[in-house]
Design a protein around this motif. Structure first.
Motif, PDB file in Angstrom:
ATOM      1  N   UNK A  43       0.825  -1.222   0.000  1.00  0.00           N
ATOM      2  CA  UNK A  43       0.000   0.000   0.000  1.00  0.00           C
ATOM      3  C   UNK A  43       0.852   1.263   0.000  1.00  0.00           C
ATOM      4  N   UNK A  44       0.269   2.343  -0.482  1.00  0.00           N
ATOM      5  CA  UNK A  44       0.999   3.599  -0.589  1.00  0.00           C
ATOM      6  C   UNK A  44       1.418   4.127   0.768  1.00  0.00           C
ATOM      7  N   UNK A  45       0.647   3.801   1.813  1.00  0.00           N
ATOM      8  CA  UNK A  45       1.023   4.201   3.163  1.00  0.00           C
ATOM      9  C   UNK A  45       0.958   2.986   4.078  1.00  0.00           C
ATOM     10  N   UNK A  46       1.995   2.806   4.897  1.00  0.00           N
ATOM     11  CA  UNK A  46       2.065   1.686   5.841  1.00  0.00           C
ATOM     12  C   UNK A  46       2.427   2.223   7.212  1.00  0.00           C
ATOM     13  N   UNK A  47       1.500   2.076   8.174  1.00  0.00           N
ATOM     14  CA  UNK A  47       1.694   2.522   9.554  1.00  0.00           C
ATOM     15  C   UNK A  47       2.201   3.966   9.622  1.00  0.00           C
ATOM     16  N   UNK A  48       1.582   4.793   8.803  1.00  0.00           N
ATOM     17  CA  UNK A  48       1.900   6.213   8.805  1.00  0.00           C
ATOM     18  C   UNK A  48       3.088   6.600   7.943  1.00  0.00           C
ATOM     19  N   UNK A  49       3.744   5.627   7.326  1.00  0.00           N
ATOM     20  CA  UNK A  49       4.910   5.904   6.498  1.00  0.00           C
ATOM     21  C   UNK A  49       4.548   5.767   5.016  1.00  0.00           C
ATOM     22  N   UNK A  50       4.623   6.859   4.264  1.00  0.00           N
ATOM     23  CA  UNK A  50       4.267   6.789   2.845  1.00  0.00           C
ATOM     24  C   UNK A  50       5.447   6.336   1.984  1.00  0.00           C
ATOM     25  N   UNK A  51       5.141   5.904   0.784  1.00  0.00           N
ATOM     26  CA  UNK A  51       6.187   5.682  -0.216  1.00  0.00           C
ATOM     27  C   UNK A  51       6.784   7.040  -0.568  1.00  0.00           C
ATOM     28  N   UNK A  52       8.112   7.159  -0.689  1.00  0.00           N
ATOM     29  CA  UNK A  52       8.699   8.445  -1.075  1.00  0.00           C
ATOM     30  C   UNK A  52       8.016   9.013  -2.320  1.00  0.00           C
ATOM     31  N   UNK A  53       7.648  10.269  -2.223  1.00  0.00           N
ATOM     32  CA  UNK A  53       6.855  10.903  -3.274  1.00  0.00           C
ATOM     33  C   UNK A  53       7.533  10.833  -4.639  1.00  0.00           C
ATOM     34  N   UNK A  54       8.840  10.929  -4.665  1.00  0.00           N
ATOM     35  CA  UNK A  54       9.543  10.949  -5.945  1.00  0.00           C
ATOM     36  C   UNK A  54       9.328   9.664  -6.735  1.00  0.00           C
ATOM     37  N   UNK A  55       9.108   8.542  -6.030  1.00  0.00           N
ATOM     38  CA  UNK A  55       8.908   7.268  -6.721  1.00  0.00           C
ATOM     39  C   UNK A  55       7.547   7.183  -7.387  1.00  0.00           C
ATOM     40  N   UNK A  56       6.636   8.093  -7.014  1.00  0.00           N
ATOM     41  CA  UNK A  56       5.302   8.129  -7.606  1.00  0.00           C
ATOM     42  C   UNK A  56       5.170   9.243  -8.638  1.00  0.00           C
ATOM     43  N   UNK A  57       6.283   9.927  -8.906  1.00  0.00           N
ATOM     44  CA  UNK A  57       6.232  11.108  -9.775  1.00  0.00           C
ATOM     45  C   UNK A  57       6.114  10.770 -11.251  1.00  0.00           C
ATOM     46  N   UNK A  58       6.543   9.591 -11.634  1.00  0.00           N
ATOM     47  CA  UNK A  58       6.554   9.251 -13.054  1.00  0.00           C
ATOM     48  C   UNK A  58       7.731   9.832 -13.803  1.00  0.00           C
ATOM     49  N   UNK A  59       8.583  10.548 -13.118  1.00  0.00           N
ATOM     50  CA  UNK A  59       9.772  11.151 -13.741  1.00  0.00           C
ATOM     51  C   UNK A  59      10.924  10.159 -13.616  1.00  0.00           C
ATOM     52  N   UNK A  60      11.191   9.416 -14.675  1.00  0.00           N
ATOM     53  CA  UNK A  60      12.172   8.331 -14.624  1.00  0.00           C
ATOM     54  C   UNK A  60      13.585   8.822 -14.342  1.00  0.00           C
ATOM     55  N   UNK A  61      13.920   9.989 -14.839  1.00  0.00           N
ATOM     56  CA  UNK A  61      15.260  10.533 -14.607  1.00  0.00           C
ATOM     57  C   UNK A  61      15.457  10.868 -13.132  1.00  0.00           C
ATOM     58  N   UNK A  62      14.436  11.511 -12.527  1.00  0.00           N
ATOM     59  CA  UNK A  62      14.520  11.852 -11.108  1.00  0.00           C
ATOM     60  C   UNK A  62      14.544  10.589 -10.246  1.00  0.00           C
ATOM     61  N   UNK A  63      13.748   9.587 -10.623  1.00  0.00           N
ATOM     62  CA  UNK A  63      13.732   8.328  -9.880  1.00  0.00           C
ATOM     63  C   UNK A  63      15.110   7.668  -9.933  1.00  0.00           C
ATOM     64  N   UNK A  64      15.710   7.650 -11.111  1.00  0.00           N
ATOM     65  CA  UNK A  64      17.029   7.038 -11.259  1.00  0.00           C
ATOM     66  C   UNK A  64      18.069   7.766 -10.423  1.00  0.00           C
TER      67      UNK A  64
END
Length: 237
Positions: free
Chosen positions: A182-203
């Motif tokens: 899930x996108x959030x687990x026990x109050x901890x979200x997935x880092x926003x940059x990984x959901x950005x769709x910007x492959x260069x920034x993710x890399x």
């Protein structure tokens, strides 16, 4: 086909974990083969003795050179590397694993007791390999680790070739953190940059995280990485 031949006094331990998951599926499909050799079958006495007391005295037993030598001669009839799983061996690395997958396979000797007679190591050209600075009851578990590490890199075994390229040690770094739903687990979200769709920034984020993790958890690896990046004419002065 990549072939693994294992010499052991406990052949019933194989395939063990190698018969499951990726390695097991690859074994069943014929991507690699496993030949398990019972060292005891090369003993000449009715008790199938493979060991004797250490010369010079001391505790434990030592595997006999003559019995093991016959087992190796009957098994290692080609040019595959002959490896002895030993805590005093050269530490196994991902680079060495990758090199072994480019061979036709491996012949693995599993020691037991206090070790094996030194003479057979030299006479049969065994290369001692270690999976860590600790002592196991025998070489079988270490042999399984080596085989598993090799098999997963064989063509077609992993679903995506890229899945091996980003793993720990593939570029001298530990792997970056991984997340999924899930996108959030026990109050901890997935880092926003990984959901950005910007492959260069993710890399770029993954590279930075891999470097930070390596610096923090494995400073020895990070020191090697720094030396590799340093220009040849650079000095520490």
């Amino acid at each position: 086909m990549w072939r693994a031949s294992v010499l052991t006094i406990f052949p019933e331990m194989f395939p063990g974990p190698l018969g499951s998951s990726l390695a097991g599926k690859a074994l069943a499909s014929g991507a690699w083969s496993l030949d398990v050799v019972d060292i005891r079958s090369f003993a000449t006495d009715k008790h199938r003795t493979v060991d004797d007391t250490p010369a010079g005295g001391g505790p434990g037993m030592v595997m006999k050179a003559d019995v093991l030598g016959r087992a190796i001669d009957a098994t290692a009839t080609d040019t595959r590397p002959r490896l002895l799983m030993s805590p005093r061996g050269t530490p196994l690395t991902q680079a060495r694993i990758e090199a072994l997958t480019r061979d036709a396979g491996v012949v693995l000797v599993c020691g037991r007791f206090e070790g094996i007679d030194e003479r057979v190591i030299a006479a049969r050209g065994l290369e001692e390999v270690s999976v860590g600075d600790y002592v196991l009851s025998g070489g079988e578990i270490a042999a399984m680790a080596l085989i598993d590490a090799c098999v997963r890199l064989l063509p077609g075994v992993m679903g995506k070739l890229a899945s091996g390229a980003d793993e720990s040690f593939s570029d001298g770094l530990l792997e970056y953190p991984q997340y999924t739903r899930p996108q959030e687990f026990e109050g901890q979200p997935i880092p926003e940059i990984l959901l950005s769709g910007d492959h260069a920034r993710v890399a770029a984020w993954r590279q930075a995280e891999a470097e930070a993790l390596t610096r923090a958890k494995r400073p020895d690896l990070w020191a090697i990485k720094v030396r590799q990046k340093r220009p040849k004419n650079a000095t520490d002065g």
